[in-house]
Scaffold this motif. Structure first.
Motif, PDB file in Angstrom:
ATOM      1  N   MET A  31      13.461  -3.475 -86.196  1.00  0.00           N
ATOM      2  CA  MET A  31      13.921  -2.933 -87.306  1.00  0.00           C
ATOM      3  C   MET A  31      15.451  -3.428 -88.014  1.00  0.00           C
ATOM      4  O   MET A  31      14.984  -3.485 -89.572  1.00  0.00           O
ATOM      5  CB  MET A  31      15.073  -1.657 -86.013  1.00  0.00           C
ATOM      6  N   ASN A  32      15.627  -4.139 -87.573  1.00  0.00           N
ATOM      7  CA  ASN A  32      16.822  -5.469 -88.354  1.00  0.00           C
ATOM      8  C   ASN A  32      15.921  -6.441 -89.290  1.00  0.00           C
ATOM      9  O   ASN A  32      16.048  -6.100 -89.920  1.00  0.00           O
ATOM     10  CB  ASN A  32      16.921  -5.918 -87.106  1.00  0.00           C
ATOM     11  N   ALA A  33      14.680  -6.710 -88.623  1.00  0.00           N
ATOM     12  CA  ALA A  33      13.817  -7.464 -90.050  1.00  0.00           C
ATOM     13  C   ALA A  33      13.325  -6.511 -91.476  1.00  0.00           C
ATOM     14  O   ALA A  33      13.340  -7.415 -92.070  1.00  0.00           O
ATOM     15  CB  ALA A  33      12.582  -7.539 -89.118  1.00  0.00           C
ATOM     16  N   LYS A  34      13.294  -5.117 -90.938  1.00  0.00           N
ATOM     17  CA  LYS A  34      13.269  -4.668 -92.296  1.00  0.00           C
ATOM     18  C   LYS A  34      13.982  -4.544 -92.734  1.00  0.00           C
ATOM     19  O   LYS A  34      14.068  -4.110 -94.181  1.00  0.00           O
ATOM     20  CB  LYS A  34      12.428  -2.825 -91.580  1.00  0.00           C
ATOM     21  N   ARG A  35      15.475  -4.378 -92.084  1.00  0.00           N
ATOM     22  CA  ARG A  35      16.505  -4.404 -93.070  1.00  0.00           C
ATOM     23  C   ARG A  35      16.586  -4.726 -94.120  1.00  0.00           C
ATOM     24  O   ARG A  35      17.443  -5.304 -95.403  1.00  0.00           O
ATOM     25  CB  ARG A  35      17.852  -3.907 -92.247  1.00  0.00           C
ATOM     26  N   ALA A  36      16.518  -5.798 -93.581  1.00  0.00           N
ATOM     27  CA  ALA A  36      16.996  -7.454 -93.550  1.00  0.00           C
ATOM     28  C   ALA A  36      15.807  -7.883 -95.656  1.00  0.00           C
ATOM     29  O   ALA A  36      15.827  -8.355 -96.288  1.00  0.00           O
ATOM     30  CB  ALA A  36      16.261  -8.694 -93.226  1.00  0.00           C
ATOM     31  N   GLU A  37      14.575  -7.338 -94.717  1.00  0.00           N
ATOM     32  CA  GLU A  37      13.382  -7.575 -95.896  1.00  0.00           C
ATOM     33  C   GLU A  37      13.783  -6.600 -97.142  1.00  0.00           C
ATOM     34  O   GLU A  37      14.081  -7.308 -98.212  1.00  0.00           O
ATOM     35  CB  GLU A  37      12.607  -6.657 -95.259  1.00  0.00           C
ATOM     36  N   ASN A  38      14.471  -5.348 -97.089  1.00  0.00           N
ATOM     37  CA  ASN A  38      14.503  -4.354 -97.936  1.00  0.00           C
ATOM     38  C   ASN A  38      16.090  -5.083 -98.629  1.00  0.00           C
ATOM     39  O   ASN A  38      16.341  -4.867 -99.848  1.00  0.00           O
ATOM     40  CB  ASN A  38      15.057  -2.747 -97.275  1.00  0.00           C
ATOM     41  N   ALA A  39      16.879  -5.769 -97.777  1.00  0.00           N
ATOM     42  CA  ALA A  39      18.257  -6.194 -98.432  1.00  0.00           C
ATOM     43  C   ALA A  39      17.907  -7.075 -99.353  1.00  0.00           C
ATOM     44  O   ALA A  39      18.653  -7.665-100.636  1.00  0.00           O
ATOM     45  CB  ALA A  39      19.078  -6.988 -97.339  1.00  0.00           C
TER      46      ALA A  39
ATOM     47  N   ASP B  54      18.867  -8.126-103.865  1.00  0.00           N
ATOM     48  CA  ASP B  54      19.396  -9.063-103.559  1.00  0.00           C
ATOM     49  C   ASP B  54      18.878 -10.056-104.972  1.00  0.00           C
ATOM     50  O   ASP B  54      18.972 -10.494-106.161  1.00  0.00           O
ATOM     51  CB  ASP B  54      19.545 -10.476-102.996  1.00  0.00           C
ATOM     52  N   ARG B  55      17.475  -9.918-104.804  1.00  0.00           N
ATOM     53  CA  ARG B  55      16.215 -10.060-106.417  1.00  0.00           C
ATOM     54  C   ARG B  55      16.283  -9.204-106.977  1.00  0.00           C
ATOM     55  O   ARG B  55      16.113 -10.047-108.441  1.00  0.00           O
ATOM     56  CB  ARG B  55      15.352 -10.650-105.373  1.00  0.00           C
ATOM     57  N   VAL B  56      16.352  -7.832-107.046  1.00  0.00           N
ATOM     58  CA  VAL B  56      16.473  -7.329-107.888  1.00  0.00           C
ATOM     59  C   VAL B  56      17.401  -7.110-109.207  1.00  0.00           C
ATOM     60  O   VAL B  56      17.690  -6.887-110.828  1.00  0.00           O
ATOM     61  CB  VAL B  56      15.541  -6.132-107.728  1.00  0.00           C
TER      62      VAL B  56
END
Ligand SMILES: Cc1ncc(COP(=O)(O)O)c(C=O)c1O
Length: 364
Positions: free
Chosen positions: A244-252, A256-258
């Motif tokens: 779940m934390n990995a998914k949060r970081a991926e979404n973040a 950041d990029r967009v």
């Protein structure tokens, strides 16, 4: 139009089955399941002891009491945090002393804290706000130099680490919350972690009526116990936490990029740290096209749910304003009117992320 919620618990069939098993067993108060959750959590954090509690606030209250904090004592806390960081100090009859935070990582500023140390100061309660560490070397040095206890409010930082070591293992004690919006949840729940066996047994005593042996009460204690139903949910959530934390970081990272606009400043990650993005908190820049509240409204119209963590610094809450005055922590006050939390929880889809990015870029 449906709204992308800013937070949403991530509960599956396994959690439901684990809770149902406890209910069917007939042992629905505290028993072996909580003990298993405590062992698993201690091992995950990398400490010797973990004591489950009814919520994060009771974890903080019990930890502070176990540390001997009481009337006449002062505990330094950041002003930019959730109210319970401070009220848990007040519950002990001690005084929370509000220090300011830094404006990049939003965490307790060691310089501001040091200026507030007095003969009465007993501890510093730092907050790993939004999912990344406070300044661990800075606050550790401060506590060592002044003979103070370092306590961690890790209620928002399950699984986050500093220099490869998990938060919750740095202070004399740390406290976690498993409230419904947290990175892992038990509905309501909390945990105290520590390597110190005496502090661990004192916390255990305090959360169970001060009961040393059956119906033998040696201290003024409370009923702050977690139930096996919550513990069962916690065991499953702990297994899923890294994912779940990995998914949060991926979404973040996507957000950041967009963002193409200068009006929105994405969150900075402290060096040597993993950020688990309990909240993805942007700052609305000075002179931006919209104010923070304007951005919040514009996003709501476009189906993006947001929240403000936190709209008023704790030193300026009516409860505490008389202690140090209103104008005391300028960075905390500025952040209170410029931060906005955007959705990055594990249930946010790729489509949702695209919609959030487009909406922010369109209005700012
Ligand atoms: C920083 C912080 N401290 C303390 C708490 C209190 O935890 P709880 O709501 O489980 O009592 C929370 C969570 O709500 C929190 O975010």
């Amino acid at each position: 139009m449906t709204m992308i919620p800013v937070s949403r618990p991530c509960i599956g069939k396994k959690e439901a089955e684990a809770v149902a098993r406890v209910m069917q067993s007939g042992m629905i108060a505290q028993g072996e399941v909580v003990a298993a959750f405590e062992r698993a959590f201690a091992s995950y954090i990398g400490v010797a002891h973990a004591i489950a509690t009814s919520n994060g606030t009771t974890a903080l209250h019990a930890a502070l009491l176990a540390a001997g904090i009481g009337p006449g004592d002062e505990v330094i806390v950041p002003s930019f945090t959730f109210i319970a960081t401070a009220t848990s100090v007040s519950m002990c009859g001690a005084r929370p002393v509000f220090a300011d935070v830094d404006d990049r990582f939003f965490a307790l500023d060691p310089g501001s804290a040091e200026a507030l140390v007095t003969k009465r100061t007993k501890a510093v309660l730092g907050v790993h706000l939004f999912g990344q560490p406070f300044d661990i070397p800075g606050l550790s040095d401060l506590c060592r130099d002044h003979g103070l206890l370092l306590l961690e409010d890790a209620c928002q930082a399950h699984g986050s680490s500093f220099r490869g070591r998990r938060l919750g293992s740095f202070g004399e004690m740390a406290c976690f919350s498993f409230y419904a919006t947290k990175n892992m949840t038990t509905g309501e729940g909390g945990m105290v972690t520590t390597d110190d066996p005496e502090l661990a047994s004192q916390v255990r005593l305090l959360i169970n009526h001060g009961q040393k042996a059956k119906y033998l009460h040696t201290a003024l204690g409370y009923n702050y116990r977690m139930t096996d139903m919550n513990g069962a949910m916690g065991l499953v959530q702990l297994e899923r936490l890294e994912g779940m934390n990995a998914k949060r970081a991926e979404n973040a990272k996507y957000l950041d990029r967009v963002f193409r606009c200068e009006g929105v400043i994405p969150p900075a990650v402290r060096p040597d740290s993993t950020h688990v993005y309990h909240q993805y908190v942007v700052q609305v820049a000075k002179g931006a096209r919209l104010t923070r509240d304007g951005l919040m409204k514009a996003l709501a119209i476009r189906g993006v749910g947001t929240a403000v963590h936190y709209p008023r610094p704790v030193h300026d809450q009516p409860l505490y304003r008389l202690l140090q005055g209103k104008d005391h922590c300028p960075v905390s006050a500025r952040l209170a009117s410029s931060v906005l939390s955007l959705p990055v929880h594990p249930m946010v889809s790729g489509e949702d992320l695209g919609a959030i990015g487009r909406a922010v870029n369109e209005v700012m």
